[in-house]
Design a protein around this motif. Structure first.
Motif, PDB file in Angstrom:
ATOM      1  N   ARG A  57      18.975  37.252  49.552  1.00  0.00           N
ATOM      2  CA  ARG A  57      19.009  37.523  48.204  1.00  0.00           C
ATOM      3  C   ARG A  57      19.087  36.391  47.209  1.00  0.00           C
ATOM      4  O   ARG A  57      18.219  36.531  46.330  1.00  0.00           O
ATOM      5  CB  ARG A  57      20.076  38.636  47.926  1.00  0.00           C
ATOM      6  N   LEU A  58      19.849  35.333  47.438  1.00  0.00           N
ATOM      7  CA  LEU A  58      20.064  34.518  46.408  1.00  0.00           C
ATOM      8  C   LEU A  58      19.273  33.301  46.415  1.00  0.00           C
ATOM      9  O   LEU A  58      19.377  32.256  45.893  1.00  0.00           O
ATOM     10  CB  LEU A  58      21.636  33.986  46.399  1.00  0.00           C
ATOM     11  N   GLU A  97      13.569  29.681  42.324  1.00  0.00           N
ATOM     12  CA  GLU A  97      14.240  28.510  42.018  1.00  0.00           C
ATOM     13  C   GLU A  97      15.457  28.628  40.782  1.00  0.00           C
ATOM     14  O   GLU A  97      16.631  27.937  40.987  1.00  0.00           O
ATOM     15  CB  GLU A  97      13.445  27.528  41.435  1.00  0.00           C
ATOM     16  N   SER A  98      15.498  29.419  39.990  1.00  0.00           N
ATOM     17  CA  SER A  98      16.433  29.584  38.997  1.00  0.00           C
ATOM     18  C   SER A  98      17.787  30.006  39.565  1.00  0.00           C
ATOM     19  O   SER A  98      18.808  29.644  39.261  1.00  0.00           O
ATOM     20  CB  SER A  98      15.806  30.354  37.674  1.00  0.00           C
ATOM     21  N   LEU A  99      17.410  30.990  40.490  1.00  0.00           N
ATOM     22  CA  LEU A  99      18.534  31.494  41.085  1.00  0.00           C
ATOM     23  C   LEU A  99      19.344  30.501  42.057  1.00  0.00           C
ATOM     24  O   LEU A  99      20.546  30.568  42.075  1.00  0.00           O
ATOM     25  CB  LEU A  99      18.099  32.835  41.851  1.00  0.00           C
ATOM     26  N   ARG A 100      18.470  30.029  42.720  1.00  0.00           N
ATOM     27  CA  ARG A 100      18.951  28.888  43.556  1.00  0.00           C
ATOM     28  C   ARG A 100      19.781  27.751  42.722  1.00  0.00           C
ATOM     29  O   ARG A 100      20.781  27.316  43.112  1.00  0.00           O
ATOM     30  CB  ARG A 100      17.877  28.112  44.129  1.00  0.00           C
ATOM     31  N   ARG A 101      19.229  27.312  41.617  1.00  0.00           N
ATOM     32  CA  ARG A 101      20.023  26.397  40.774  1.00  0.00           C
ATOM     33  C   ARG A 101      21.164  27.098  40.342  1.00  0.00           C
ATOM     34  O   ARG A 101      22.123  26.290  40.282  1.00  0.00           O
ATOM     35  CB  ARG A 101      18.979  26.224  39.335  1.00  0.00           C
ATOM     36  N   LEU A 102      21.573  28.447  40.055  1.00  0.00           N
ATOM     37  CA  LEU A 102      22.425  29.003  39.518  1.00  0.00           C
ATOM     38  C   LEU A 102      23.621  28.803  40.764  1.00  0.00           C
ATOM     39  O   LEU A 102      24.981  28.900  40.404  1.00  0.00           O
ATOM     40  CB  LEU A 102      22.226  30.386  39.371  1.00  0.00           C
ATOM     41  N   VAL A 103      23.395  29.047  41.884  1.00  0.00           N
ATOM     42  CA  VAL A 103      24.320  29.068  42.919  1.00  0.00           C
ATOM     43  C   VAL A 103      24.422  27.834  43.587  1.00  0.00           C
ATOM     44  O   VAL A 103      25.259  27.540  44.902  1.00  0.00           O
ATOM     45  CB  VAL A 103      23.921  30.184  43.998  1.00  0.00           C
TER      46      VAL A 103
END
Ligand code: PBG
Length: 327
Positions: free
Chosen positions: A10-11, A15-21
């Motif tokens: 899910r996460l 790319e933006s989500l990957r950056r966030l986590v």
């Protein structure tokens, strides 16, 4: 609660989500750029086994360091290649020696750049060992005197931090005493605490002409088989007054970096050494790997393992990648 309720992917979807986590991020502030300095003017001699690395004369060293600083690399580590070598490495602690001169030039012309010096006599001895030699043995306590003088002349020249790399016992304490007595109580020491007797230093030794003329370095550098011993080395250096401890090489010793991280709260440096650099360069040149991607992956992994600072010949290239990914 497991699959299908839990889905790790899910996460990972954007790319933006990957950056966030993302747990670990590199910045140019993490890097220390090792540089070889030698005598002469307008000299930039390529090092065969380290494509993209050079032996710099002081005038061009200043330019190279300035370029690195402008890319966001805030520190350099200097290695000297002197014009004369002798049994006790006396050009290492000559107040007009190559590194002492280079430090003066850098601090004058790029004052905000942090200048660190390697403190070890191997580049200055005619036998290539990191200590004073007698009857084929490397003497510990006699070498401490050379290291004291070397550190003090670097401090007199205006260096910001000294980094003993010789692996003699007691050197951190000896250098701390010397600096304190000479009026440099604020000068930090970054000790090469867990330095292994590695074959990955070969390109560096070509660059510095510092291969031992007899024997090897296994009576002072650590056995690659030992991790618990690294903990003792680190503990002793911290006790003697080290402000930063280093693990070297980096990638094959990530376990040592991670264990050191759980042991000490002071900053940890890791040295991605010449052979690590050359292997990536060589495979990249063959087209077998993507040099830039592997460079970033290895640096990230070294930081993830627990290193706060990374000495790397890729400092400029990696800073460039990071700067361009931000815009
Ligand atoms: C000793 C020193 C060495 C390196 C850093 N400091 C060489 C050695 O121990 O033989 C190696 C660094 C590298 O391989 O990049 N002055």
């Amino acid at each position: 609660m497991a699959f299908p309720r839990q889905r790790m992917r899910r996460l990972r979807q954007h790319e933006s989500l990957r950056r966030l986590v993302r747990e670990t991020n590199l910045t140019p502030d993490d890097f220390i750029y090792p540089l070889f300095v030698t005598v002469g003017d307008n000299q930039k001699t390529p090092i065969n086994s380290m494509p993209g690395q050079f032996r710099w004369s002081i005038d061009l060293l200043v330019k190279e360091a300035t370029e690195a600083y402008q890319l966001g690399v805030s520190a350099v580590m200097l290695f000297g290649i002197p014009d004369r070598k002798d049994a006790r490495g006396s050009s290492a602690y000559d107040s007009k020696g190559i590194v002492q001169q280079a430090v003066r030039a850098l601090k004058k012309q790029v004052p905000d750049l942090l200048v660190i010096t390697d403190v070890c006599i191997d580049e200055y001895t005619d036998h290539g060992h990191c200590g004073v030699v007698k009857d084929g043995r490397i003497l510990n306590d006699e070498t401490l005197e050379c290291l004291r003088l070397m550190a003090r002349t670097h401090a007199d020249a205006g260096v910001d931090m000294v980094a003993p790399s010789d692996m003699m016992d007691g050197r951190v304490g000896a250098i701390r005493d010397e600096l304190d007595q000479a009026g440099f109580p604020d000068m930090p020491i970054m000790s090469y605490a867990a330095k292994y007797a590695s074959n990955l230093y070969a390109p560096f030794r070509e660059a510095a002409g510092s291969s031992p003329s007899f024997g090897d370095r296994r009576s002072y550098q650590m056995d690659p088989a030992n991790a618990r011993e690294a903990i003792r080395e680190v503990e002793l250096d911290v006790e003697e007054g080290a402000d930063i401890v280093m693990v070297k090489p980096a990638l094959p010793y990530l376990d040592v970096i991670a264990q050191t991280r759980s042991l000490v709260s002071i900053p940890i440096a890791a040295y991605q050494v010449s052979g690590e650099y050359s292997m990536i360069k060589a495979a990249g040149q063959q087209g077998w790997i993507d040099e830039s991607q592997v460079m970033m992956e290895t640096l990230l992994s070294i930081k993830r393992a627990g290193a706060d600072l990374i000495l790397t010949y890729f400092a400029k290239d990696a800073a460039q990648v990071l700067n361009s990914s931000r815009t």
